[in-house]
Design a protein around this motif. Structure first.
Motif, PDB file in Angstrom:
ATOM      1  N   HIS A 100       6.968   8.546  -1.512  1.00  0.00           N
ATOM      2  CA  HIS A 100       7.923   8.240  -0.450  1.00  0.00           C
ATOM      3  C   HIS A 100       9.318   7.960  -0.992  1.00  0.00           C
ATOM      4  CE1 HIS A 100       4.588   8.222   2.293  1.00  0.00           C
ATOM      5  NE2 HIS A 100       4.015   7.176   1.714  1.00  0.00           N
TER       6      HIS A 100
ATOM      7  N   ILE B 298      -0.676   0.263  -4.899  1.00  0.00           N
ATOM      8  CA  ILE B 298       0.366   1.215  -4.515  1.00  0.00           C
ATOM      9  C   ILE B 298      -0.051   2.671  -4.754  1.00  0.00           C
ATOM     10  CG2 ILE B 298       2.264  -0.399  -4.794  1.00  0.00           C
ATOM     11  CD1 ILE B 298       2.803   0.717  -7.511  1.00  0.00           C
ATOM     12  N   HIS B 299      -0.853   2.923  -5.776  1.00  0.00           N
ATOM     13  CA  HIS B 299      -1.384   4.264  -6.056  1.00  0.00           C
ATOM     14  C   HIS B 299      -0.292   5.340  -5.951  1.00  0.00           C
ATOM     15  CE1 HIS B 299      -5.224   2.328  -6.256  1.00  0.00           C
ATOM     16  NE2 HIS B 299      -5.184   1.961  -4.988  1.00  0.00           N
ATOM     17  N   GLY B 300      -0.425   6.260  -5.004  1.00  0.00           N
ATOM     18  CA  GLY B 300       0.526   7.368  -4.895  1.00  0.00           C
ATOM     19  C   GLY B 300       1.703   7.099  -3.984  1.00  0.00           C
ATOM     20  N   GLY B 301       1.995   5.853  -3.735  1.00  0.00           N
ATOM     21  CA  GLY B 301       3.049   5.518  -2.781  1.00  0.00           C
ATOM     22  C   GLY B 301       4.438   5.933  -3.196  1.00  0.00           C
TER      23      GLY B 301
ATOM     24  N   THR C  52       0.844  -1.193   0.000  1.00  0.00           N
ATOM     25  CA  THR C  52       0.000   0.000   0.000  1.00  0.00           C
ATOM     26  C   THR C  52       0.887   1.254   0.000  1.00  0.00           C
ATOM     27  OG1 THR C  52      -0.042   0.123   2.410  1.00  0.00           O
ATOM     28  CG2 THR C  52      -1.733  -1.251   1.333  1.00  0.00           C
ATOM     29  N   PRO C  53       0.299   2.419  -0.254  1.00  0.00           N
ATOM     30  CA  PRO C  53       1.094   3.647  -0.177  1.00  0.00           C
ATOM     31  C   PRO C  53       1.796   3.823   1.163  1.00  0.00           C
ATOM     32  CG  PRO C  53      -0.973   4.088  -1.287  1.00  0.00           C
ATOM     33  CD  PRO C  53      -1.065   2.678  -0.783  1.00  0.00           C
ATOM     34  N   ASP C  54       1.107   3.533   2.257  1.00  0.00           N
ATOM     35  CA  ASP C  54       1.745   3.651   3.574  1.00  0.00           C
ATOM     36  C   ASP C  54       2.863   2.632   3.736  1.00  0.00           C
ATOM     37  OD1 ASP C  54       0.291   5.786   4.451  1.00  0.00           O
ATOM     38  OD2 ASP C  54      -1.219   4.593   5.510  1.00  0.00           O
TER      39      ASP C  54
ATOM     40  N   ARG D 284       6.291   3.542   2.422  1.00  0.00           N
ATOM     41  CA  ARG D 284       7.091   4.458   3.240  1.00  0.00           C
ATOM     42  C   ARG D 284       8.340   3.742   3.761  1.00  0.00           C
ATOM     43  NH1 ARG D 284       5.073   8.945   5.724  1.00  0.00           N
ATOM     44  NH2 ARG D 284       2.958   8.124   5.437  1.00  0.00           N
TER      45      ARG D 284
END
Length: 237
Positions: free
Chosen positions: A225, A219-222, A195-197, A200
């Motif tokens: 990071h 993942i979208h906007g991941g 996931t995006p988080d 990180r």
């Protein structure tokens, strides 16, 4: 130990290929069995007559492979010999969670178990016991969870980690990956758990040269990071 840990990956691959062919490089298959699996007892004997006499090392490895169930531990052997025995047993698909215990504390460099049947967190406990000797791990298609990734966090010299098709861990498990600061290659292909988080965690991997997230749908906007990572090649399609 320092000599082992500082080896170039290209040199290691060449040496491993000479010893054992191209073992450990397997593609995802719809079958649960490796098509290349073989029995030690079916290995052709080229001696005497008409062929090349196997080396003493090859004979020793073959004999140990036939009788590996008799041994509780290979930790007293030189690491290079333990590595070759491990590779042969994987190739012959003889290892189980019970038998891999014999390789605890063997200072293995490479544990390549991509698509190997039955690999779970129980195996990771033995894999992590290789500690700073461990350079490359492939757990593709396994059921490794956050607990298993936590066990790998002390493999300080790990350079290559492959978790393709693994979907039993979460973003919390990826936080343990963030501590593997010597990683140069990380592949988590076709996993819905990234996931995006979770991405990180990759921001601390300052030595990363290639990150493969092919077909990770969440993942979208991941990638925000990874800002400032100029040497990373990211595959997402």
């Amino acid at each position: 130990m320092g000599g082992i840990c500082s080896r170039k990956r290209e040199q290691q691959v060449m040496e491993d290929d000479l010893h054992r062919g191209v073992l450990g490089r397997y593609c995802r298959s719809t079958s649960t069995k490796w098509p290349g699996a073989k029995s030690f007892r079916s290995k052709p004997n080229n001696f005497p007559g008409g062929g090349t006499c196997p080396s003493l090392m090859e004979l020793c490895i073959h004999k140990i492979g036939e009788d590996f169930r008799k041994y509780d531990s290979f930790s007293m052997l030189p690491p290079d010999l333990s590595q070759q025995i491990f590779n042969e047993l994987v190739d012959a698909q003889c290892l189980t969670e019970a038998y891999i215990e014999a390789f605890r504390d063997c200072a293995l460099r490479d544990v390549l178990l991509g698509e190997y049947p039955g690999v779970n967190d129980g195996w990771i406990d033995v894999i992590s016991s290789q500690r700073s000797s461990l350079l490359s791990v492939d757990l593709s298609g396994s059921t490794v969870t956050d607990k298993g990734l936590r066990l790998l966090k002390d493999s300080s010299n790990l350079q290559s980690l492959t978790l393709d098709y693994c979907d039993q861990f979460s973003e919390h498990g990826l936080k343990y990956v963030s501590g593997l600061l010597n990683l140069t290659f990380l592949s988590i292909r076709k996993s819905s758990t990234v996931t995006p988080d979770g991405m990180r965690a990759f921001s601390s991997l300052v030595n990363l040269e290639k990150l493969d997230l092919e077909r990770c749908s969440e993942i979208h906007g991941g990638f925000v990071h990874l800002k400032g990572f100029f040497l990373i090649f990211c595959s997402i399609f």
